[in-house]
Design a protein around this motif. Structure first.
Motif, PDB file in Angstrom:
ATOM      1  N   ALA A 157     -10.274   0.068  -3.985  1.00  0.00           N
ATOM      2  CA  ALA A 157      -8.896   0.352  -3.558  1.00  0.00           C
ATOM      3  C   ALA A 157      -8.885   1.198  -2.292  1.00  0.00           C
ATOM      4  CB  ALA A 157      -8.146   1.063  -4.687  1.00  0.00           C
ATOM      5  N   MET A 158      -9.818   2.157  -2.207  1.00  0.00           N
ATOM      6  CA  MET A 158      -9.914   2.987  -1.008  1.00  0.00           C
ATOM      7  C   MET A 158     -10.307   2.142   0.201  1.00  0.00           C
ATOM      8  SD  MET A 158     -12.482   6.177  -0.229  1.00  0.00           S
ATOM      9  CE  MET A 158     -13.876   5.064   0.043  1.00  0.00           C
ATOM     10  N   HIS A 159     -11.261   1.235   0.006  1.00  0.00           N
ATOM     11  CA  HIS A 159     -11.667   0.362   1.107  1.00  0.00           C
ATOM     12  C   HIS A 159     -10.494  -0.497   1.578  1.00  0.00           C
ATOM     13  CE1 HIS A 159     -16.153   0.446  -0.329  1.00  0.00           C
ATOM     14  NE2 HIS A 159     -15.731   1.608   0.129  1.00  0.00           N
ATOM     15  N   LEU A 160      -9.712  -0.975   0.621  1.00  0.00           N
ATOM     16  CA  LEU A 160      -8.555  -1.797   0.989  1.00  0.00           C
ATOM     17  C   LEU A 160      -7.568  -0.986   1.819  1.00  0.00           C
ATOM     18  CD1 LEU A 160      -7.030  -4.455   0.804  1.00  0.00           C
ATOM     19  CD2 LEU A 160      -6.137  -3.734  -1.429  1.00  0.00           C
ATOM     20  N   ASP A 161      -7.358   0.257   1.449  1.00  0.00           N
ATOM     21  CA  ASP A 161      -6.465   1.128   2.226  1.00  0.00           C
ATOM     22  C   ASP A 161      -6.991   1.348   3.646  1.00  0.00           C
ATOM     23  OD1 ASP A 161      -4.615   1.434   0.224  1.00  0.00           O
ATOM     24  OD2 ASP A 161      -5.452   3.322  -0.521  1.00  0.00           O
ATOM     25  N   MET A 162      -8.302   1.301   3.803  1.00  0.00           N
ATOM     26  CA  MET A 162      -8.897   1.556   5.113  1.00  0.00           C
ATOM     27  C   MET A 162      -8.726   0.376   6.071  1.00  0.00           C
ATOM     28  SD  MET A 162     -12.419   3.490   3.905  1.00  0.00           S
ATOM     29  CE  MET A 162     -12.876   4.171   5.485  1.00  0.00           C
ATOM     30  N   VAL A 163      -8.412  -0.819   5.529  1.00  0.00           N
ATOM     31  CA  VAL A 163      -8.274  -2.010   6.390  1.00  0.00           C
ATOM     32  C   VAL A 163      -6.923  -2.693   6.214  1.00  0.00           C
ATOM     33  CG1 VAL A 163     -10.766  -2.422   6.380  1.00  0.00           C
ATOM     34  CG2 VAL A 163      -9.338  -3.532   4.644  1.00  0.00           C
ATOM     35  N   ARG A 164      -6.067  -2.115   5.411  1.00  0.00           N
ATOM     36  CA  ARG A 164      -4.798  -2.772   5.067  1.00  0.00           C
ATOM     37  C   ARG A 164      -3.951  -3.059   6.311  1.00  0.00           C
ATOM     38  NH1 ARG A 164      -2.614  -2.999   0.096  1.00  0.00           N
ATOM     39  NH2 ARG A 164      -3.842  -1.205  -0.643  1.00  0.00           N
TER      40      ARG A 164
END
Length: 224
Positions: A157-164
């Motif tokens: 989820a954190m990775h997704l926030d980093m590229v959203r």
């Protein structure tokens, strides 16, 4: 009578030693499919992160690439240990479609188009991984595999926030997410199994000792 008591005691001790296997949680098709797919996704994200470190044009994308390598390496170490414990065969490479998508992104290496394509690819990949994790949490049967999925969820989820949204957000790296919890959980469960075996075997031996002590008492009474 003495032989019967000894036989019962030995059966009890053997049962105690075998008990952890009898109570081992099953590994369903769902758990197996998740473990294999998650491993392939980890390999794909490690490769993508390394590619970004080499070919991105912005420091932000290079940094996010490094975060992916760091976290997915940790996640995969725990997942691999769990797969080995449960006899789950793991593929040796990312899914072919992920390799093809990375090759398409790599074709833009060294240009601003690379960074944009890489971010879009990672948003799609992590959205897919998050959905797979949520499915395992909801439908998985093996407690350890489900726990590994739960441990991986905040990382993905954190990775997704980093590229959203196709925008790079390297500052969202918390650096505190326990990405290795899957492996730690497997080790902890192994410790519990060992302790349970010792406790059960010890109890069986106590029962055997009590039986032999009672038998000796009866023999003494009979002789006197």
């Amino acid at each position: 009578m003495r032989k019967q008591l000894v036989t019962v005691a030995l059966i009890g001790a053997a049962g105690a030693l075998c008990a952890p296997q009898a109570y081992a949680a099953p590994v369903s098709d769902q758990d197996t499919a998740f473990t294999q797919a998650a491993h392939r996704a980890n390999l794909a994200e490690i490769a993508a992160g390394q590619d970004a470190q080499r070919n991105a044009t912005t420091g932000c994308v290079k940094t996010v690439g490094g975060v992916l390598v760091r976290d997915h390496s940790r996640l995969d170490a725990g997942l691999t240990a769990l797969a080995k414990k449960h006899g789950i065969a793991l593929p040796g490479s990312p899914a072919p479609e992920d390799e093809q998508k990375l090759m398409a992104v790599r074709a833009k290496a060294g240009t601003a188009a690379y960074d944009k394509a890489w971010l879009a690819h990672q948003e799609a990949a992590h959205t897919k991984s998050l959905a797979r994790i949520d499915e395992e949490i909801a439908k998985g049967d093996n407690a350890e595999v489900v726990a590994a999925a739960r441990a991986a969820r905040p990382v993905v989820a954190m990775h997704l926030d980093m590229v959203r949204g196709g925008t790079c957000h390297a500052a969202k790296d918390s650096k505190t997410v326990g990405a290795g919890n899957g492996g730690q959980l497997a080790a902890a469960m192994n410790d519990r199994v060992v302790l349970g075996t010792v406790a059960l075997a010890g109890g069986a031996l106590l029962v055997a000792g009590a039986g032999l002590w009672a038998l000796r008492g009866r023999r003494s009474d009979a002789e006197s």
